[in-house]
Design a protein around this motif. Structure first.
Motif, PDB file in Angstrom:
ATOM      1  N   VAL A 150       0.905  -1.210  -0.099  1.00 17.81           N
ATOM      2  CA  VAL A 150      -0.041  -0.094   0.012  1.00 17.81           C
ATOM      3  C   VAL A 150       0.900   1.307  -0.018  1.00 17.81           C
ATOM      4  O   VAL A 150       1.672   1.395   0.893  1.00 17.81           O
ATOM      5  CB  VAL A 150      -1.011  -0.156   1.221  1.00 17.81           C
ATOM      6  N   ASN A 151       0.450   2.078  -0.987  1.00 10.87           N
ATOM      7  CA  ASN A 151       1.273   3.366  -1.112  1.00 10.87           C
ATOM      8  C   ASN A 151       1.096   4.387  -0.127  1.00 10.87           C
ATOM      9  O   ASN A 151      -0.191   4.411   0.413  1.00 10.87           O
ATOM     10  CB  ASN A 151       1.343   3.808  -2.518  1.00 10.87           C
ATOM     11  N   ASN A 152       1.490   5.432   0.008  1.00 13.04           N
ATOM     12  CA  ASN A 152       1.187   6.695   1.006  1.00 13.04           C
ATOM     13  C   ASN A 152       0.367   7.529   0.580  1.00 13.04           C
ATOM     14  O   ASN A 152       0.216   8.781   1.038  1.00 13.04           O
ATOM     15  CB  ASN A 152       2.621   7.438   1.415  1.00 13.04           C
ATOM     16  N   ARG A 153      -0.537   7.027  -0.443  1.00 17.30           N
ATOM     17  CA  ARG A 153      -1.539   8.049  -0.976  1.00 17.30           C
ATOM     18  C   ARG A 153      -2.922   7.705  -0.436  1.00 17.30           C
ATOM     19  O   ARG A 153      -3.803   8.462  -0.626  1.00 17.30           O
ATOM     20  CB  ARG A 153      -1.582   8.181  -2.601  1.00 17.30           C
ATOM     21  N   GLN A 154      -3.177   6.787   0.276  1.00 18.22           N
ATOM     22  CA  GLN A 154      -4.332   6.501   0.909  1.00 18.22           C
ATOM     23  C   GLN A 154      -4.689   7.178   2.013  1.00 18.22           C
ATOM     24  O   GLN A 154      -3.967   7.287   2.882  1.00 18.22           O
ATOM     25  CB  GLN A 154      -4.345   4.862   1.012  1.00 18.22           C
ATOM     26  N   ASP A 155      -5.987   7.954   2.086  1.00 17.28           N
ATOM     27  CA  ASP A 155      -6.241   8.586   3.321  1.00 17.28           C
ATOM     28  C   ASP A 155      -6.329   7.940   4.727  1.00 17.28           C
ATOM     29  O   ASP A 155      -5.762   8.197   5.667  1.00 17.28           O
ATOM     30  CB  ASP A 155      -7.446   9.422   3.059  1.00 17.28           C
TER      31      ASP A 155
END
Ligand code: ADP
Ligand code: MG
Length: 722
Positions: free
Chosen positions: A656-661
């Protein structure tokens, strides 16, 4: 036979009487030709092991022990590691007639799975029976025993606790040997408390007969245990130990793995023959050290003899674990330098398993220990300094066969100043949610007055009750709900249990059970250091960008579609641990069995039957089980755990990348940084829909997440109006 030391402790006459009696017993045992359990003639191997067993210090105390056991319900035994407590004492109880096939059985508890399985195998050999028949073991998700035949069972302390849930008086057992009590694991402490309730109900003449308890340990605060068990008598088995010379480093070592490797090679080069035991903290470190030792040792073989290196840690396959007991290699050429064995092990070799022939111990002074912070509800395994008591145990391992040497990779000053005298019992550094659920199931409602040897902190108990209440396992009065009963049937953490129970509502129990099974086994995806890139590429094929959970699911589904005889190859090519997959499959089948018993629907979101699934349904189900472990991405880009406001980062191993809220996470790992591991993206609308009682804004700390939750509640109320 008969160590010199023993004569010092006893009067000469008494000692020689004892020896005479033991010799008579031994002669009688050797004269037996048939195995009383199987009726078959004993094998040659049986007699050769028997000879070795007679030399163990506990043999001289057999009669004394049995006398004490017959006269008391509970006996405390203290004896040096390697004196034969674990392997022999349960057999003494058997010979005394304490168990009878199909009726009653003797249990011996072990804090570690590896110890339970490995000791069971050894004792089966010693008794000349097949493992799983007269002698067996039960660990979580693995039961190698036969209710109609097994008379001696090695169990993890956690499993015995589970058994008590269905058999509250432990009526199947005539004797329980609590081993390694000095470790004070959480489950051992709870079992001890439980036994305090059971013992008065299992006295002579009671419905299920008398229950005997033998509390054993290498070094324990015997007084404390004796007092706790209503002044139980103590039997001390003097060890047969040789002096161990202890060395400290002059300066602190910066990298203890590297120092351990260096020290091991130095011993091989400069010291007399004799095997080496090295203590490290976990699989990765151990494998790295083994590799480095092997690399250098090869070139030293001609001048210094062959060096064979064996790792030892819990997730190692059983065949590999057994290798540690093989003898050191012989000299390669006649008259040349003899070979040497090195075992690089976790704490398990400190007291649980005895490896013969160790003369040198390398002790960096660390082990992995559980820590719990109730304020932020985080339990982690942390590499921490060991206690002085542990350090002494470790050095003792060098003096079993002859005088030895222990190399401590820390300064003498550090030993006296930085190390604690003993490790805190685990109950003071664990979350209690699992235990509280178990105790509630056992009908123990008054947790505050339960007879714990050391009671857990009130805040820790509060946190556990609160979590179980949020999950719906306990109602507001603290009474167990129907859901709670069902949760306690699953041998899983309460959150995962809840996840299984709600999954049919989301039409994906088939997928959730796979995910939970995959989470229950260590290390699915392998990543050897020298092939990291290829391993990452292989994993990328299974990646589901929103979720580590779904990535695990995908890997399992693909594996499951590969024909059985090609699976080994497939795993190899895809950097997947075949053993982990096999055990995940086994865990999966067992959970499905429990689900059937609980009448839970087995439904799949895979309508086409091609291994596809509904990512949305599954992520929603995951959210319904794990809503208490959520992190929110701040405008600054950093994640903060919701409600507890801890700064965390998504672990680099996550897909999972760091763009998920919004993300839910399985594990909070404290290392150099606070990492969250095994992550799945979720969304705020689900959170307010599924867990409004938890995301209750009135009692919510101020944070950016709160604003988003407020908006989500507004959206929801508008939807409802429409
Ligand atoms: P204790 O519990 O007092 O520490 P154990 O009963 O575990 O002692 O071990 C006694 C002896 O049994 C050990 O010193 C070792 O020689 C032998 N032993 C135990 N397990 C094995 C095994 N798997 N293979 C060979 N020998 C073993
Ligand atoms: Mg033991």
């Amino acid at each position: 036979m008969g160590g010199r030391r023993q004569r010092i402790d006893l009067g000469d006459d008494e000692a020689s009487n004892k020896k005479q009696k033991a010799d008579d017993d031994n002669a009688e045992a050797e004269a037996q030709t048939h195995n009383p359990w199987t009726g078959l003639p004993y094998s040659q191997k049986y007699y050769s092991i028997l000879k070795k067993r007679f030399t163990l210090p506990v043999y001289q105390f057999k009669q004394e022990l049995l006398k004490k056991v017959m006269a008391n319900q509970c006996v405390v035994v203290e004896g040096e590691t390697g004196s034969g407590k674990t392997t022999q004492i349960p057999q003494f109880l058997l010979e005394a007639g304490l168990a009878s096939q199909g009726e009653t059985c003797i249990a011996c508890t072990q804090p570690r799975r590896v110890a339970a399985t490995s000791i069971a195998a050894r004792v089966a050999d010693e008794m000349d029976v097949q493992l799983g028949q007269e002698v067996g073991y039960t660990i979580r998700f693995e039961d190698v025993s036969d209710p109609n035949r097994t008379v001696l069972k090695f169990v993890t302390d956690g499993m015995l606790l589970r058994e008590a849930m269905h058999d509250s008086l432990l009526s199947r057992y005539s004797a329980i040997v609590l081993d390694e009590c000095h470790e004070r694991t959480l489950a051992t402490d709870v079992i001890m408390g439980l036994l305090m309730e059971i013992l008065p109900k299992r006295t002579k003449g009671s419905k299920h007969g008398e229950l005997k308890v033998v509390v054993m340990s290498a070094t324990l605060d015997a007084k404390k245990f004796q007092e706790y068990f209503n002044d139980a008598p103590l039997m001390k088995v003097p060890g047969r130990t040789f002096p161990v010379e202890v060395f400290f480093t002059a300066k602190a070592e910066r990298n203890y793995v590297e120092a351990a490797v260096r020290t091991t090679l130095h011993i091989h080069q400069c010291e007399e023959p004799g095997d080496i035991l090295v203590f490290l903290t976990g699989e990765a470190e151990i494998e790295q050290a083994c590799e480095e030792i092997r690399k250098t040792a090869g070139s030293m073989a001609r001048d210094h003899g062959e060096l064979v290196v064996y790792p030892l840690y819990s997730s190692l396959p059983p065949e590999a674990q057994r290798k540690i007991f093989s003898a050191a290699p012989k000299a390669q050429v006649a008259g040349g330098p003899p070979g040497r064995k090195v075992v690089v092990s976790t704490n398990i070799a400190e007291t649980s398993l005895t490896i013969d022939g160790i003369v040198y111990v390398v002790d960096p002074g660390f082990s992995k220990q559980k820590v719990y912070n109730p304020r932020i509800r985080v339990e982690s395994l942390l590499v921490s300094p060991i206690s002085r008591a542990s350090a002494r145990q470790r050095s003792g391992r060098a003096g079993r066969t002859r005088p030895g040497k222990c190399f401590r990779l820390y300064t003498e000053q550090s030993f006296h100043k930085d190390l604690q005298e003993t490790t805190y019992p685990e109950i003071l550094r664990s979350k209690m949610s699992n235990v509280v659920l178990t105790l509630k199931k056992l009908g123990i409602d008054d947790l505050v007055h339960f007879d714990f040897m050391d009671p857990p902190a009130p805040e820790t108990l509060m946190r556990a009750l609160e979590l179980l209440n949020y999950l719906g396992a306990l109602d507001d009065e603290g009474e167990m709900t129907e859901l709670g009963y069902q949760m306690s049937e699953l041998p899983l953490d309460p959150q995962l249990a809840k996840l299984i129970l709600v999954s049919p509502d989301y039409g994906c129990s088939a997928e959730i059970v796979t995910i939970v099974a995959m989470l229950s086994v260590p290390q699915i995806f392998l990543r050897p250091r020298e092939q990291a890139k290829a391993a990452d590429e292989a994993k990328a094929q299974f990646t589901h960008a929103d979720s580590d959970h779904l990535t695990l699911l995908r890997a399992f589904n693909e594996y499951n579609m590969v024909p059985e005889r090609e699976r080994k190859n497939w795993c190899w090519e895809n950097f997947i641990s075949e053993r982990a997959m096999i055990s995940a499959n086994n865990v999966r089948n067992q959970i499905i069995g429990i689900m059937k018993r609980l009448d839970l629907a087995y439904v799949s979101s895979d309508i086409k039957g091609d291994g596809s699934f509904s990512s949305m349904d599954i992520r929603k189900a995951l959210t319904a089980g794990m809503f208490m472990q959520v992190a929110y991405r701040q405008r600054s880009g950093e994640y903060l755990t919701v409600k507890d406001n801890q700064n965390v980062a998504i672990h680099p191993s996550s897909v999972v990348n760091n763009r998920q809220d919004w993300v839910i996470f399985e594990e909070f790992a404290l290392t150099t940084k606070n990492f969250i591991r095994t992550v799945t993206s979720t969304n705020v609308d689900w959170l307010v829909e599924l867990a409004p009682h938890y995301f209750d804004l009135e009692n919510f700390p101020k944070c950016e997440a709160k604003g988003e939750l407020e908006k989500a509640y507004l959206r929801m109320s508008k939807m409802c109006k429409r």
